[in-house]
Design a protein around this motif. Structure first.
Motif, PDB file in Angstrom:
ATOM      1  N   LEU A 149      50.498  38.130  45.820  1.00 24.26           N
ATOM      2  CA  LEU A 149      50.611  39.206  44.831  1.00 24.26           C
ATOM      3  C   LEU A 149      51.954  39.180  44.103  1.00 24.26           C
ATOM      4  O   LEU A 149      52.015  39.389  42.884  1.00 24.26           O
ATOM      5  N   ILE A 152      51.884  36.569  41.469  1.00 24.55           N
ATOM      6  CA  ILE A 152      51.035  36.949  40.342  1.00 24.55           C
ATOM      7  C   ILE A 152      51.746  37.964  39.452  1.00 24.55           C
ATOM      8  O   ILE A 152      51.737  37.847  38.217  1.00 24.55           O
ATOM      9  N   ILE A 153      52.378  38.941  40.074  1.00 23.09           N
ATOM     10  CA  ILE A 153      53.085  39.964  39.303  1.00 23.09           C
ATOM     11  C   ILE A 153      54.292  39.356  38.582  1.00 23.09           C
ATOM     12  O   ILE A 153      54.594  39.696  37.432  1.00 23.09           O
ATOM     13  N   LYS A 156      52.824  37.127  35.912  1.00 24.86           N
ATOM     14  CA  LYS A 156      51.880  37.865  35.057  1.00 24.86           C
ATOM     15  C   LYS A 156      50.667  37.000  34.707  1.00 24.86           C
ATOM     16  O   LYS A 156      50.182  36.990  33.589  1.00 24.86           O
ATOM     17  N   THR A 158      46.851  35.518  36.519  1.00 26.80           N
ATOM     18  CA  THR A 158      45.866  35.529  37.607  1.00 26.80           C
ATOM     19  C   THR A 158      45.069  34.219  37.646  1.00 26.80           C
ATOM     20  O   THR A 158      43.966  34.187  38.175  1.00 26.80           O
ATOM     21  N   VAL A 201      42.317  45.622  44.628  1.00 28.36           N
ATOM     22  CA  VAL A 201      43.659  45.288  44.149  1.00 28.36           C
ATOM     23  C   VAL A 201      43.608  44.077  43.229  1.00 28.36           C
ATOM     24  O   VAL A 201      44.214  44.057  42.151  1.00 28.36           O
ATOM     25  N   ARG A 202      42.847  43.061  43.624  1.00 29.16           N
ATOM     26  CA  ARG A 202      42.745  41.858  42.804  1.00 29.16           C
ATOM     27  C   ARG A 202      42.026  42.129  41.487  1.00 29.16           C
ATOM     28  O   ARG A 202      42.393  41.575  40.445  1.00 29.16           O
ATOM     29  N   LEU A 205      44.455  43.520  39.204  1.00 26.99           N
ATOM     30  CA  LEU A 205      45.321  42.480  38.646  1.00 26.99           C
ATOM     31  C   LEU A 205      44.620  41.728  37.517  1.00 26.99           C
ATOM     32  O   LEU A 205      45.259  41.352  36.523  1.00 26.99           O
ATOM     33  N   GLN A 208      44.934  43.957  34.602  1.00 25.23           N
ATOM     34  CA  GLN A 208      46.315  44.009  34.111  1.00 25.23           C
ATOM     35  C   GLN A 208      46.738  42.686  33.461  1.00 25.23           C
ATOM     36  O   GLN A 208      47.419  42.680  32.435  1.00 25.23           O
ATOM     37  N   TYR A 209      46.321  41.575  34.083  1.00 30.76           N
ATOM     38  CA  TYR A 209      46.701  40.255  33.585  1.00 30.76           C
ATOM     39  C   TYR A 209      45.436  39.416  33.395  1.00 30.76           C
ATOM     40  O   TYR A 209      45.091  38.590  34.243  1.00 30.76           O
TER      41      TYR A 209
END
Length: 222
Positions: A149, A152-153, A156, A158, A201-202, A205, A208-209
């Motif tokens: 994670l 990934i964050i 940015k 996935t 959560v994934r 993501l 978000q991305y």
């Protein structure tokens, strides 16, 4: 009345089988890649091995409990994962490392089998301890991808995640949670709750991305 009561059971069992096999079959794309390129580039071996061990452990639990749903799903899952492992071993240039990892986990399974057969003769105790082992192993598998994670964050991106696997895992985990709740089996229900949470959560993501799809444009010659 009995037929009416059996219908939801069959539906829930069918959902567990369908969604879990869909989750396992996502590895077919890796299998096709290995056979096409005759290499294992960008493919990790450890997930195949740990999933195989997980399948064999739950298969033992299903056989001990007499649960046909667990037996069917994990028998097919173990066969698929074994196929992935054999294919990986065929095209892997560093076979010694792969063989050592495989031998270590197979040794762990053999040690566990010997322990349960010789030192835990009581059926109830054996079922409880085996269920606890399967639960802990499954939870650790669901939580292990969380280590990615931060990457990934930070990036940015996935691109390292599989959307189809994430959706399949969410549906499979939700089905098994309901199945365990229906059977009042905490060993089935509890370890699948982290699977739901990590999948959500994934998915967050992915929202978000979003993954960038490469578009290939070709020139038409006339």
């Amino acid at each position: 009345m009995m037929e009416a009561a059996a219908a939801p059971d069959a539906l829930l069992s069918g959902a567990c089988v369908l969604f879990t096999l869909c989750m396992f079959s996502t590895g077919l794309s890796d299998l096709r890649h290995m056979q096409t390129t005759r290499s294992v580039n960008n493919i990790q071996f450890l997930p195949f091995l740990t999933t195989d061990v997980n399948n064999l452990s739950w298969l033992s639990y299903g056989l001990l409990k007499g649960d046909k749903t667990l037996i069917v799903v994990n028998s097919v899952g173990a066969l698929l994962q074994t196929l992935y492992i054999v294919t990986y071993l065929r095209y892997c240039p560093r076979k010694r490392t792969v063989l050592l990892q495989t031998a270590a986990l197979l040794g762990l399974l053999l040690l566990g089998y010997t322990y349960f057969q010789l030192l835990v003769p009581d059926w109830t105790s054996r079922l409880r301890q085996l269920g606890l082992f399967c639960s802990i192993f499954t939870i650790s598998m669901y939580l292990s991808p969380l280590a990615d994670l931060a990457k990934i964050i930070q990036t940015k991106s996935t691109q390292c995640l599989s959307f189809s696997l994430t959706v399949a895992t969410l549906l499979a985990s939700a089905s098994w949670t309901l199945y365990g709740l229906h059977l009042r089996d905490l060993y089935i229900m509890v370890p699948n709750i982290p699977g739901i949470l990590t999948s959500l959560v994934r998915l967050g993501l992915f929202w978000q991305y979003p993954q960038v799809q490469e578009k290939n444009y070709s020139l038409l010659q006339t």
